[in-house]
Design a protein around this motif. Structure first.
Motif, mmCIF file in Angstrom:
data_model
loop_
_atom_site.group_PDB
_atom_site.id
_atom_site.type_symbol
_atom_site.label_atom_id
_atom_site.label_comp_id
_atom_site.label_asym_id
_atom_site.label_seq_id
_atom_site.Cartn_x
_atom_site.Cartn_y
_atom_site.Cartn_z
ATOM 1 N N GLU A 288 0.852 -1.182 0.000
ATOM 2 C CA GLU A 288 0.000 0.000 0.000
ATOM 3 C C GLU A 288 0.891 1.236 0.000
ATOM 4 O OE1 GLU A 288 -3.838 -1.237 2.594
ATOM 5 O OE2 GLU A 288 -1.957 -1.030 3.701
ATOM 6 N N LEU A 289 0.535 2.195 -0.823
ATOM 7 C CA LEU A 289 1.312 3.422 -0.928
ATOM 8 C C LEU A 289 1.020 4.307 0.278
ATOM 9 C CD1 LEU A 289 3.263 4.941 -2.817
ATOM 10 C CD2 LEU A 289 1.253 6.033 -3.831
ATOM 11 N N LEU A 290 2.054 4.642 1.031
ATOM 12 C CA LEU A 290 1.926 5.556 2.165
ATOM 13 C C LEU A 290 2.122 7.002 1.734
ATOM 14 C CD1 LEU A 290 3.898 3.548 4.888
ATOM 15 C CD2 LEU A 290 1.418 3.730 4.610
ATOM 16 N N SER A 291 2.867 7.209 0.663
ATOM 17 C CA SER A 291 3.067 8.552 0.129
ATOM 18 C C SER A 291 1.752 9.045 -0.470
ATOM 19 C CB SER A 291 4.132 8.535 -0.971
ATOM 20 O OG SER A 291 5.331 7.968 -0.513
ATOM 21 N N PRO A 292 1.491 10.360 -0.398
ATOM 22 C CA PRO A 292 0.246 10.871 -0.981
ATOM 23 C C PRO A 292 0.138 10.658 -2.483
ATOM 24 C CG PRO A 292 1.219 12.504 0.491
ATOM 25 C CD PRO A 292 2.236 11.402 0.314
ATOM 26 N N ASP A 293 1.280 10.564 -3.181
ATOM 27 C CA ASP A 293 1.282 10.408 -4.629
ATOM 28 C C ASP A 293 2.657 9.945 -5.063
ATOM 29 O OD1 ASP A 293 2.964 12.806 -4.898
ATOM 30 O OD2 ASP A 293 1.134 13.903 -4.400
ATOM 31 N N LEU A 294 2.919 9.982 -6.348
ATOM 32 C CA LEU A 294 4.201 9.508 -6.890
ATOM 33 C C LEU A 294 5.069 10.633 -7.425
ATOM 34 C CD1 LEU A 294 2.821 6.403 -8.786
ATOM 35 C CD2 LEU A 294 3.957 6.469 -6.560
ATOM 36 N N THR A 295 4.799 11.855 -7.019
ATOM 37 C CA THR A 295 5.507 12.991 -7.608
ATOM 38 C C THR A 295 6.752 13.405 -6.840
ATOM 39 O OG1 THR A 295 4.103 14.571 -6.437
ATOM 40 C CG2 THR A 295 3.396 13.879 -8.649
ATOM 41 N N ASP A 296 7.055 12.757 -5.721
ATOM 42 C CA ASP A 296 8.272 13.071 -4.975
ATOM 43 C C ASP A 296 9.457 12.303 -5.553
ATOM 44 O OD1 ASP A 296 7.181 14.856 -3.027
ATOM 45 O OD2 ASP A 296 6.258 13.126 -2.048
ATOM 46 N N ASP A 297 10.609 12.523 -4.999
ATOM 47 C CA ASP A 297 11.815 11.829 -5.432
ATOM 48 C C ASP A 297 11.896 10.421 -4.856
ATOM 49 O OD1 ASP A 297 12.624 14.067 -6.870
ATOM 50 O OD2 ASP A 297 13.672 14.918 -5.140
ATOM 51 N N PHE A 298 10.947 10.051 -4.005
ATOM 52 C CA PHE A 298 10.891 8.728 -3.385
ATOM 53 C C PHE A 298 9.435 8.352 -3.158
ATOM 54 C CE2 PHE A 298 10.721 11.764 0.013
ATOM 55 C CZ PHE A 298 9.782 11.232 0.880
ATOM 56 N N GLU A 299 9.218 7.086 -2.833
ATOM 57 C CA GLU A 299 7.884 6.643 -2.420
ATOM 58 C C GLU A 299 8.045 5.819 -1.151
ATOM 59 O OE1 GLU A 299 6.352 4.275 -5.632
ATOM 60 O OE2 GLU A 299 7.889 2.770 -5.400
ATOM 61 N N MET A 300 7.020 5.822 -0.323
ATOM 62 C CA MET A 300 7.041 5.036 0.900
ATOM 63 C C MET A 300 5.881 4.050 0.834
ATOM 64 S SD MET A 300 7.680 6.257 4.778
ATOM 65 C CE MET A 300 6.170 7.117 5.070
ATOM 66 N N VAL A 301 6.200 2.773 1.119
ATOM 67 C CA VAL A 301 5.249 1.684 0.931
ATOM 68 C C VAL A 301 5.114 0.876 2.217
ATOM 69 C CG1 VAL A 301 4.803 -0.409 -0.424
ATOM 70 C CG2 VAL A 301 5.902 1.563 -1.509
ATOM 71 N N HIS A 302 3.878 0.521 2.549
ATOM 72 C CA HIS A 302 3.582 -0.398 3.654
ATOM 73 C C HIS A 302 3.455 -1.776 3.025
ATOM 74 C CE1 HIS A 302 0.973 -2.520 6.547
ATOM 75 N NE2 HIS A 302 1.483 -1.694 7.458
ATOM 76 N N SER A 303 4.360 -2.690 3.397
ATOM 77 C CA SER A 303 4.417 -4.013 2.773
ATOM 78 C C SER A 303 4.077 -5.091 3.794
ATOM 79 C CB SER A 303 5.817 -4.282 2.218
ATOM 80 O OG SER A 303 6.179 -3.298 1.283
ATOM 81 N N THR A 304 3.128 -5.954 3.438
ATOM 82 C CA THR A 304 2.783 -7.102 4.285
ATOM 83 C C THR A 304 3.139 -8.366 3.519
ATOM 84 O OG1 THR A 304 0.969 -5.867 5.308
ATOM 85 C CG2 THR A 304 0.947 -8.275 5.562
ATOM 86 N N PHE A 305 4.060 -9.134 4.083
ATOM 87 C CA PHE A 305 4.534 -10.384 3.488
ATOM 88 C C PHE A 305 3.789 -11.524 4.159
ATOM 89 C CE2 PHE A 305 7.751 -7.143 3.373
ATOM 90 C CZ PHE A 305 8.294 -7.231 2.107
ATOM 91 N N GLN A 306 2.966 -12.219 3.407
ATOM 92 C CA GLN A 306 2.148 -13.290 3.973
ATOM 93 C C GLN A 306 3.031 -14.455 4.451
ATOM 94 O OE1 GLN A 306 -1.080 -12.854 4.509
ATOM 95 N NE2 GLN A 306 -0.815 -10.826 3.607
ATOM 96 N N PRO A 307 2.537 -15.231 5.440
ATOM 97 C CA PRO A 307 3.302 -16.387 5.916
ATOM 98 C C PRO A 307 3.633 -17.341 4.769
ATOM 99 C CG PRO A 307 1.404 -15.989 7.326
ATOM 100 C CD PRO A 307 1.268 -15.077 6.138
ATOM 101 N N ARG A 308 4.839 -17.887 4.813
ATOM 102 C CA ARG A 308 5.313 -18.887 3.841
ATOM 103 C C ARG A 308 5.318 -18.351 2.410
ATOM 104 N NH1 ARG A 308 7.846 -22.054 7.192
ATOM 105 N NH2 ARG A 308 6.576 -22.663 8.945
#
Length: 190
Positions: free
Chosen positions: A103-123
């Motif tokens: 899920e994108l945590l940044s408000p948009d993609l116009t910055d020099d970086f993006e911040m993402v919330h990543s959930t890695f499922q079991p196995r």
């Protein structure tokens, strides 16, 4: 990199421009790939023309993103637009393949970086190493994650962080519970 207007929310056109530029594509390159004119693409990026669903499918494929990434997310109240992303208004990104929900945590993609919330499922894991022309930093909030960077595997626990600088990497969560990480990527890739 061009940034969004400070007085208004970022638009689809601004996101498309940021994605195109992050991939090193010119307007001409992208227009050729889409079989459309440079003028049409320029108008889309400036929000003068609105692409059809078919156009969005072609654009998503050309930029290697999911089509859902290009659909607008929940609108933020005017005083928060471009600054705050509420938990229930995050934009889902990525393909959800291999057991990863992003899920994108940044408000948009116009910055020099993006911040993402990543959930890695079991196995879950990715089989093939990924190499991107980016700098990336991850911070594990919960669970455990194995990350292989340039052939070396590291066990990352809650509170640990890691960095990738254009090296081949792959991840796995061989454990029984999910792992949750915050991932910062520059330049944006989604």
């Amino acid at each position: 990199m061009q940034h969004s207007r400070p007085d208004g929310p970022t638009t689809l056109g601004a996101d498309l421009r940021a994605l195109r530029k992050s991939r090193g594509l010119t307007l001409i390159d992208m227009a050729d790939t889409l079989g459309r004119s440079v003028g049409w693409l320029s108008q889309v990026e400036r929000d003068i023309s609105e692409p059809s669903i078919t156009d969005l499918r072609h654009i998503a494929a050309a930029l290697d993103v999911s089509i859902s990434m290009l659909f607008r997310h929940a609108a933020a109240p005017a005083h928060e637009a471009g600054h705050v992303v509420r938990r229930d208004a995050r934009r889902t990104i990525g393909s959800h393949m291999a057991g990863l929900v992003e899920e994108l945590l940044s408000p948009d993609l116009t910055d020099d970086f993006e911040m993402v919330h990543s959930t890695f499922q079991p196995r879950s894991r990715i089989k093939e190493a990924v190499t991107r022309p980016t700098q990336e930093v991850g911070y594990v909030l919960s669970g455990k994650l194995e990350i292989e960077i340039a052939g070396l595997t590291h066990l990352i626990n809650p509170g640990d962080s890691f960095r990738i600088r254009g090296e081949p990497f792959r991840w796995s969560n061989p454990f029984d519970g999910p792992a949750v990480a915050i991932w910062v990527i520059a330049p944006p890739v989604y």
